[in-house]
Design an enzyme around this catalytic site. Structure first.
Site, PDB file in Angstrom:
ATOM      1  N   GLY A 166       0.815  -1.208   0.000  1.00 46.99           N
ATOM      2  CA  GLY A 166       0.000   0.000   0.000  1.00 46.99           C
ATOM      3  C   GLY A 166       0.852   1.263   0.000  1.00 46.99           C
TER       4      GLY A 166
ATOM      5  N   GLU B  53      12.758  -4.159  -4.787  1.00 43.52           N
ATOM      6  CA  GLU B  53      11.740  -4.381  -5.816  1.00 43.52           C
ATOM      7  C   GLU B  53      12.396  -4.337  -7.190  1.00 43.52           C
ATOM      8  OE1 GLU B  53       8.475  -1.610  -5.592  1.00 43.52           O
ATOM      9  OE2 GLU B  53       7.466  -2.466  -7.327  1.00 43.52           O
TER      10      GLU B  53
ATOM     11  N   ASN C 232       9.826   4.330 -15.991  1.00 40.12           N
ATOM     12  CA  ASN C 232      11.093   4.429 -16.721  1.00 40.12           C
ATOM     13  C   ASN C 232      11.600   5.864 -16.827  1.00 40.12           C
ATOM     14  OD1 ASN C 232      10.894   1.697 -16.922  1.00 40.12           O
ATOM     15  ND2 ASN C 232      11.121   1.608 -19.147  1.00 40.12           N
TER      16      ASN C 232
HETATM   17  C1  LIG Z   1      -0.566  -2.799 -12.866  1.00 41.96           C
HETATM   18  C2  LIG Z   1      -0.013  -1.950 -11.768  1.00 41.96           C
HETATM   19  C3  LIG Z   1       0.256  -2.519 -10.538  1.00 41.96           C
HETATM   20  C4  LIG Z   1       0.721  -1.741  -9.476  1.00 41.96           C
HETATM   21  N1  LIG Z   1       0.880  -2.319  -8.245  1.00 41.96           N
HETATM   22  C5  LIG Z   1       1.138  -1.526  -7.175  1.00 41.96           C
HETATM   23  C6  LIG Z   1       1.101  -2.045  -5.845  1.00 41.96           C
HETATM   24  O1  LIG Z   1       0.887  -3.240  -5.636  1.00 41.96           O
HETATM   25  N2  LIG Z   1       1.308  -1.203  -4.816  1.00 41.96           N
HETATM   26  C7  LIG Z   1       1.564   0.127  -4.988  1.00 41.96           C
HETATM   27  O2  LIG Z   1       1.752   0.827  -4.025  1.00 41.96           O
HETATM   28  N3  LIG Z   1       1.605   0.661  -6.241  1.00 41.96           N
HETATM   29  C8  LIG Z   1       1.389  -0.126  -7.323  1.00 41.96           C
HETATM   30  N4  LIG Z   1       1.388   0.426  -8.603  1.00 41.96           N
HETATM   31  C9  LIG Z   1       1.530   1.879  -8.752  1.00 41.96           C
HETATM   32  C10 LIG Z   1       2.755   2.320  -9.480  1.00 41.96           C
HETATM   33  O3  LIG Z   1       3.868   2.242  -8.675  1.00 41.96           O
HETATM   34  C11 LIG Z   1       2.485   3.735 -10.027  1.00 41.96           C
HETATM   35  O4  LIG Z   1       1.641   3.578 -11.116  1.00 41.96           O
HETATM   36  C12 LIG Z   1       3.730   4.463 -10.428  1.00 41.96           C
HETATM   37  O5  LIG Z   1       4.398   4.887  -9.296  1.00 41.96           O
HETATM   38  C13 LIG Z   1       3.459   5.665 -11.324  1.00 41.96           C
HETATM   39  O6  LIG Z   1       2.543   6.528 -10.725  1.00 41.96           O
HETATM   40  P1  LIG Z   1       1.258   7.050 -11.511  1.00 41.96           P
HETATM   41  O7  LIG Z   1       0.626   5.875 -12.145  1.00 41.96           O
HETATM   42  O8  LIG Z   1       0.462   7.846 -10.577  1.00 41.96           O
HETATM   43  O9  LIG Z   1       1.824   7.952 -12.673  1.00 41.96           O
HETATM   44  P2  LIG Z   1       2.356   9.459 -12.528  1.00 41.96           P
HETATM   45  O10 LIG Z   1       3.344   9.529 -11.446  1.00 41.96           O
HETATM   46  O11 LIG Z   1       1.213  10.383 -12.495  1.00 41.96           O
HETATM   47  O12 LIG Z   1       3.137   9.616 -13.897  1.00 41.96           O
HETATM   48  C14 LIG Z   1       2.517   9.966 -15.123  1.00 41.96           C
HETATM   49  C15 LIG Z   1       3.604  10.160 -16.146  1.00 41.96           C
HETATM   50  O13 LIG Z   1       4.473  11.208 -15.743  1.00 41.96           O
HETATM   51  C16 LIG Z   1       5.808  10.754 -15.715  1.00 41.96           C
HETATM   52  N5  LIG Z   1       6.548  11.449 -14.688  1.00 41.96           N
HETATM   53  C17 LIG Z   1       6.227  11.588 -13.393  1.00 41.96           C
HETATM   54  N6  LIG Z   1       7.163  12.292 -12.758  1.00 41.96           N
HETATM   55  C18 LIG Z   1       8.113  12.598 -13.662  1.00 41.96           C
HETATM   56  C19 LIG Z   1       9.348  13.313 -13.620  1.00 41.96           C
HETATM   57  N7  LIG Z   1       9.780  13.851 -12.492  1.00 41.96           N
HETATM   58  N8  LIG Z   1      10.062  13.419 -14.765  1.00 41.96           N
HETATM   59  C20 LIG Z   1       9.619  12.866 -15.917  1.00 41.96           C
HETATM   60  N9  LIG Z   1       8.455  12.196 -16.019  1.00 41.96           N
HETATM   61  C21 LIG Z   1       7.722  12.064 -14.904  1.00 41.96           C
HETATM   62  C22 LIG Z   1       5.688   9.283 -15.450  1.00 41.96           C
HETATM   63  O14 LIG Z   1       6.851   8.588 -15.844  1.00 41.96           O
HETATM   64  C23 LIG Z   1       4.500   8.933 -16.296  1.00 41.96           C
HETATM   65  O15 LIG Z   1       4.886   8.806 -17.627  1.00 41.96           O
HETATM   66  C24 LIG Z   1       0.957  -0.362  -9.684  1.00 41.96           C
HETATM   67  C25 LIG Z   1       0.721   0.213 -10.933  1.00 41.96           C
HETATM   68  C26 LIG Z   1       0.229  -0.565 -11.975  1.00 41.96           C
HETATM   69  C27 LIG Z   1      -0.044   0.092 -13.289  1.00 41.96           C
END
Ligand SMILES: Cc1cc2nc3c(=O)[nH]c(=O)nc-3n(C[C@H](O)[C@H](O)[C@H](O)COP(=O)(O)OP(=O)(O)OC[C@H]3O[C@@H](n4cnc5c(N)ncnc54)[C@H](O)[C@@H]3O)c2cc1C
Lengths: 337, 396
Positions: free
Chosen positions: B127, B244, B382
């Site tokens: 979480g 991780e 990435n």
């Molecule tokens: C299938 C799946 C399973 C997951 N499982 C878990 C889980 O079990 N537990 C948990 O806690 N989380 C989990 N996650 C969450 C995951 O870690 C987040 O999706 C991830 O951290 C990205 O956050 P976001 O999706 O809010 O995207 P955002 O952070 O909103 O990013 C959106 C875009 O902006 C880019 N971006 C953001 N910041 C920057 C920056 N500083 N410079 C350049 N680009 C940037 C990102 O790379 C992305 O392209 C899961 C996600 C998925 C999709």
């Protein structure tokens, strides 16, 4: 040179866009003239040219429509080629939904060889990847009769016809159809199949362009509104530059589509060279746009609930319809040699 | 420089192979090979088999009952498991929480939780993420307020992978609002059975139920469930994230994907000949294999640099990026290879007992391709990893 669409086409595109936004149904599409625009005047319509197809399908793709318009043009076109003006009139009026059942399991992206066959007016065999055949009133089916591939009309509700239907990656449905001595009415030879498939490939390319524009608009909107680290993510140069690349590639796709639309009525080798050029390029760009749109959204784009997932699947499916990147690359190489 | 595995490493590989042959149920391997969703029972069964063999805790330190596998051993284990189509080890307890508890947990927490992780009594989920806190994890808002012997937790987590099977969740929660956002975060262990917790499914783009939202309304958590010190959770979270990332290169899985794809390309026909004979497709496959050969060594070089039981440094960001891209490429190639069979789109969540009409190898090609778009997003996207490389390695 003039890169503007005619007044009529622009008006049709505009009103189509507006009515799709309002959730236009099949009758509304017919009313608007969308189906008539797929056919030439000789065939009873008022369009049928490459650019008619381009403007209509760009709007359908933009809206993510599942309406079986491609099938109306493809199966309907073959019906028109057979001189069945009676049926074409009903198709244009929206009273008759048609679909094509031509591909077979082992063909992959080739147009043959067909192994379904007709004996004594009854058709047997298995057809694959028939889009929007579910719910169609009439199927155009290819089969071998007296040693030649020909086209037949089959009522999908007739005895001996079994549809196995699933959702399709691009939206709408896709069916495997088995015909077990199903009553079949001869339609004509399959001589125009390639030309009609060329037009359908153009439709897929245009649909892809519309879907790309939607993906781009949604992504731009998200880049402006989603905040991380206290700023909209669109402020990160890493994403800005990728968005710029996506925009460039979409212009390439639009240009390839224009090349194709302008050569759809050219002699077959020229036409097909443009079909393959456009389909190869647009297949690549469609995938790029889908993948980049998902990546730049982050996790939200991975969800079924968020509308981008439909758009992304539609874009990924582009490369699986009427030949993929490699199939068209190989054909382009052959036609350019 | 010696590119050969040592005799002990080869013996270890044989041991793992023999174990997989004897203990991996063919029905489960078949599910994994065809990308069919695994049930909780499938996961549990495999979890126990691995625990009994001592493999589950293989990478753990000896003092916690582990074997302190070297990075090479870990790699061999993962490679063999992937080739045999073993289910992936659900990492949240064994590979994420356990290292944190071993490094920062109290003696009581270690004694209580570690055995339960191995026995499968506890299924943990992670979480961390929230709707507003993804890449910017430190902006998380789920609050834990101390009231006597308890924390009262309110807020929402999201993307919780396999949370529908979990009975425990480890959470990052906000306990302080002063200073930098990183400074007010604590690491809390929460029983999912506690009143006030609601798990809601999220259906993903492949049509499957893999992740969830987890909502907390006045959830009472005993203070002894705090790991380490209050407001120092960020340190533990970062420690966990580097763990991780070690497995995330996924070379084993990608290699298994390549082998499966080669078999597929012998069955799938084009112009009446096997697809593998198509020069354009064969070239795509060859180019991929060339990269994978380099990637495997890149992976080993990097992980071998880290001592047993420790996580690699910023180099793991390079592995994560390249590894995720290659994994996505092999899924892309598999989708291409099945041709039009990629179009019928069926998921196990759909109503009406739908089945995919194509050959078995084609049924999930699109779903898997779509699903694995996630791996360049989660575990630090990435883009975020590139940021780490430019700063920590390149010094820009
Ligand atoms: C299938 C799946 C399973 C997951 N499982 C878990 C889980 O079990 N537990 C948990 O806690 N989380 C989990 N996650 C969450 C995951 O870690 C987040 O999706 C991830 O951290 C990205 O956050 P976001 O999706 O809010 O995207 P955002 O952070 O909103 O990013 C959106 C875009 O902006 C880019 N971006 C953001 N910041 C920057 C920056 N500083 N410079 C350049 N680009 C940037 C990102 O790379 C992305 O392209 C899961 C996600 C998925 C999709």
């Amino acid at each position: 040179m003039d890169f503007n669409h005619t007044e009529e086409r622009r008006m049709l595109a505009d009103s189509l866009r507006r009515s799709l936004e309002r959730g236009a149904d099949w009758a509304a599409l017919a009313e608007l003239g969308v189906l008539g625009a797929l056919f030439t005047e000789d065939e009873g319509g008022f369009g049928g040219q490459g650019f008619d197809i381009a403007v209509i399908f760009e709007e359908l793709g933009r809206a993510g429509s599942d309406a079986p318009v491609l099938e109306a043009g493809l199966a309907g076109g073959l019906i028109a080629d057979a001189g069945r003006a009676d049926l074409v009139e009903r198709i244009i009026g929206g009273d008759l939904k048609v679909a094509l059942a031509h591909a077979e399991p082992g063909m992959r992206y080739d147009l043959g060889p067909v192994s379904a066959s007709v004996h004594d007016g009854h058709l047997s065999g298995r057809k694959s990847f028939a889009t929007n055949a579910e719910g169609a009133d009439l199927l155009v089916v290819s089969a071998v009769a007296q040693g030649k591939t020909a086209l037949f009309l089959v009522d999908p509700k007739a005895q001996g016809v079994t549809l196995h239907t699933t959702p399709a990656l691009m939206g709408g449905t896709i069916s495997e159809i088995t015909f077990d001595r199903a009553p079949a009415e001869p339609l004509g030879d399959a001589g125009t199949l390639e030309a009609r498939v060329a037009a359908a490939t153009l439709a897929v390319c245009a649909d892809a362009l519309g879907a790309m524009e939607t993906a781009k608009a949604m992504t731009l909107d998200y880049l402006r509104t989603r905040k991380q680290f206290g700023v909209p993510i669109g402020k990160f140069q890493a994403l800005q530059h990728r968005m710029a690349d996506v925009a460039i590639e979409i212009e390439m796709a639009r240009s390839a589509l224009i090349n194709l639309a302008g050569h759809l009525s050219a002699p077959a080798p020229t036409r097909d060279r443009h079909v393959s050029a456009a389909k190869n390029l647009i297949g690549r760009v469609a995938r790029l746009v889908a993948e980049e749109a998902i990546q730049m959204h982050g996790g939200i784009a991975m969800t079924e609930e968020y509308a981008l997932s439909d758009v992304a699947r539609r874009l990924v499916a582009v490369d699986h319809r009427f030949g993929d990147e490699d199939w068209h690359l190989a054909r382009f190489m052959k036609l350019s040699a | 420089m010696d590119l050969n595995y040592t005799a002990e490493e080869m013996a270890f590989r044989e041991e793992v192979r023999a174990f997989l042959k004897a203990k991996l149920p063919p029905e489960i391997a078949a599910k994994v090979a065809s990308a069919t969703q695994l049930s909780k029972a499938d996961y549990d069964l495999w979890h126990l088999a691995l625990a009994e063999q001592g493999y589950l805790s293989g990478p753990w330190p000896k003092k916690f009952g582990g074997q302190e596998w070297s990075a090479v051993q870990k790699h061999i284990f993962e490679e063999e498991c992937a080739l045999a189509h073993a289910p992936r080890i659900v990492p949240f307890g064994v590979a994420m929480l356990a290292p944190v508890l071993q490094a920062f947990g109290s003696k009581e927490q270690q004694d209580y939780y570690l055995p339960r992780i191995l026995s499968g009594e506890d299924w943990w989920c992670q979480g961390y993420s929230e709707p507003g806190a993804g890449s910017d994890l430190a902006s998380l808002k789920t609050r834990a307020v101390r009231e006597g012997d308890h924390y009262i937790v309110n807020g929402q987590k999201t993307w919780t992978t396999l949370g529908q099977y979990a009975n425990k969740i480890f959470c990052l929660v906000r306990t302080g609002t002063e200073g930098k956002p990183q400074e007010g975060i604590s690491f809390l262990l929460i029983d999912m059975e506690t009143p006030g917790i609601e798990v809601r499914p999220i259906i993903l783009i492949d049509g499957e139920h893999e992740v969830n939202e987890v909502w907390f309304t006045d959830v009472k958590v005993p203070v002894e469930n705090l790991v380490g010190k209050e407001n120092e959770g960020w340190t533990y979270a970062k420690y966990l994230l580097t763990h991780e990332r070690t497995g995330i290169a996924g070379v084993g899985g990608t290699n298994a994907g390549l082998q499966a794809l080669k078999r597929l390309a012998h069955s799938e026909m084009q112009h009446g000949r096997p697809l593998i004979e198509d020069p354009l497709f064969a070239a795509r496959l060859a180019r991929f294999e060339i990269e994978l050969m380099a990637m495997a060594t890149f992976n080993l070089r990097t992980v071998a640099g880290a001592d047993a039981g420790k996580a690699p440094g910023a180099e793991s960001s390079m592995l994560k990026i390249k590894g995720s891209i290659m994994r996505q490429q092999i899924n892309d190639l598999a989708r291409r290879a099945v041709g039009p069979w990629a179009m019928p789109f069926v998921s196990e969540q759909m109503e009406g007992n739908l089945y995919h009409p194509g050959p078995d190898y084609s049924a999930k090609a699109s779903n898997v391709y779509l699903n694995n778009r996630k791996i360049s997003i989660y575990g630090g996207s990435n883009e975020v990893q590139r940021g780490i490389i430019t700063k920590a390695i390149l010094g820009l």
